[in-house]
Design a protein around this motif. Structure first.
Motif, PDB file in Angstrom:
ATOM      1  N   GLU A 156       0.822  -1.218   0.000  1.00 10.64           N
ATOM      2  CA  GLU A 156       0.000   0.000   0.000  1.00 10.64           C
ATOM      3  C   GLU A 156       0.854   1.265   0.000  1.00 10.64           C
ATOM      4  OE1 GLU A 156      -4.202   1.295   0.317  1.00 10.64           O
ATOM      5  OE2 GLU A 156      -3.213  -0.611  -0.058  1.00 10.64           O
ATOM      6  N   LYS A 157       1.825   1.331   0.901  1.00  5.88           N
ATOM      7  CA  LYS A 157       2.618   2.540   1.047  1.00  5.88           C
ATOM      8  C   LYS A 157       3.425   2.852  -0.216  1.00  5.88           C
ATOM      9  CE  LYS A 157       6.124   4.676   4.027  1.00  5.88           C
ATOM     10  NZ  LYS A 157       6.993   4.498   5.221  1.00  5.88           N
TER      11      LYS A 157
ATOM     12  N   SER B 271       2.756   5.989  -2.856  1.00  9.03           N
ATOM     13  CA  SER B 271       3.838   6.964  -3.023  1.00  9.03           C
ATOM     14  C   SER B 271       4.190   7.143  -4.498  1.00  9.03           C
ATOM     15  CB  SER B 271       5.059   6.508  -2.233  1.00  9.03           C
ATOM     16  OG  SER B 271       6.166   7.350  -2.484  1.00  9.03           O
TER      17      SER B 271
END
Length: 373
Positions: A137-138, A142
């Motif tokens: 997810e991160k 990003s």
């Protein structure tokens, strides 16, 4: 080097033009040049095949991409800017730059800078990616934020049964969901390349619970496309099954033969953004350098490209009485078969003046029809 074995020149008084027909025996392809000024289709897209490097090694990849491809060329930032400048100067109507590959995200910062350069020049942008970077997810959020901040307009994802051997379906779902949630991205599409018995299909992705849970306005940004997977090298066991349901456009004309400026990592201008563009010298117009306008003009000195534009390769095969293999159900497969089969090329060599006149008339009528839309 490919040698021209035979050239036949017709000084035919056909409504003000002459024909030069060249046949290259080694590669079985045809060059038909019409010496006449005719109206042109205004190019809409600049498609940059930035690299043949990819995180995957799909057996039937159209460009034979892999982490260690035979052709290791990769576009630099300076080259991309130059291609954008040349194209925008020669064709002011160009509206979008498409960055593809291979896996274009392997360019790293060069890709973000190139998107921003196109954006600052008033152009929309699209990337085509396999979402190898959407591992969590991160990281996925990003990277998508960085694309959006650079000025990316659209993002297209590629997947299918061969793809998921290297990039899991969960990457695609995650990237689609986060793309829909990104306010700066206008749209996200996924193209699922399928065979009749494929496990991954447009319908299954569209009904994924994660994507169904999105608000209606975000779901509207998503598109799910399905096309048949072309078997360039590896033959699947079910390759003889009927694939009509997977691709309904193969019997139409081919717009990209004229409306797209495609440049590969070696700086070659391709007269096609399709899957068979690297398989036929007929679709390679020459090195870009600074003569992109001249190379584009040469497309309109070629009666076969005009015929492709109006009727498409399937209908050309029918017109010349060629045997049409039923396993081919993708427009690019028919193009590949038309241009690589010696018997088909010999039939194309024998087209008469009436056929040429009809092609030019139909081309003119098609352009006028588009002008009135």
């Amino acid at each position: 080097m490919i040698k021209l074995e035979k050239i036949i020149i017709f000084a035919a008084p056909l409504i003000g033009y002459s024909l030069i027909i060249g046949y290259i025996c080694k590669c079985h392809f045809l060059v038909i040049i019409v010496m006449r000024s005719i109206p042109q289709v205004l190019p809409k897209y600049l498609s940059l095949i930035t690299t043949y490097r990819c995180t995957a090694s799909c057996p039937n990849c159209c460009f034979n991409c892999s982490p260690n491809p035979t052709n290791k060329a990769m576009m630099t930032y300076e080259e991309i800017c130059r291609y954008i400048d040349l194209t925008k100067t020669a064709f002011p109507n160009i509206a979008m730059v498409v960055f593809t590959g291979g896996e274009c995200t392997l360019l790293g910062d060069v890709l973000f800078k190139s998107i921003n350069y196109a954006y600052n020049n008033g152009l929309k942008t699209r990337i085509v990616t396999n979402a190898c970077w959407a591992t969590n997810e991160k990281r996925a959020k990003s990277i998508l934020d960085e694309f959006a901040d650079a000025g990316l307009t659209e993002i297209n994802f590629s997947t299918g049964d061969e793809h998921v051997e290297y990039v899991p379906e969960s990457n695609i779902v995650r990237a689609l969901r986060l793309s829909a949630q990104n306010e700066k991205l206008s749209s996200a599409a996924v193209n699922i390349e399928s065979l009749p018995n494929s496990s991954i299909r447009a319908s299954t992705l569209k009904n994924n619970e994660e994507l169904l849970s999105l608000p209606t306005e975000q779901r509207k940004k998503l598109s799910f496309l399905q096309s048949s997977w072309i078997e360039f090298r590896y033959k699947h066991p079910d390759n003889n099954q009927n694939r009509d349901a997977l691709n309904l456009t193969y019997k139409r004309g081919c717009p990209s033969i004229l409306d797209t400026i495609t440049i590969n990592p070696n700086g070659q201008f391709l007269s096609c953004c399709g899957l068979s563009s690297e398989y036929s010298p007929f679709l390679k117009l020459g090195k870009v350098f600074d003569n992109i306008k001249e190379l584009n003009d040469n497309r309109y000195k070629d009666i076969l490209k005009l015929w492709m534009y109006i009727d498409g390769p399937y209908n050309i095969l029918k017109s010349i009485g060629a045997e049409i293999p039923q396993k081919n159900k993708h427009i690019c497969e028919y193009c590949y078969y038309l241009l690589s089969n010696k018997e088909n090329v010999e039939k194309l060599l024998n087209i008469d003046k009436n056929r040429v006149e009809q092609i030019l008339l139909n081309y003119s009528l098609k352009l006028k029809k588009h002008e009135h839309k």
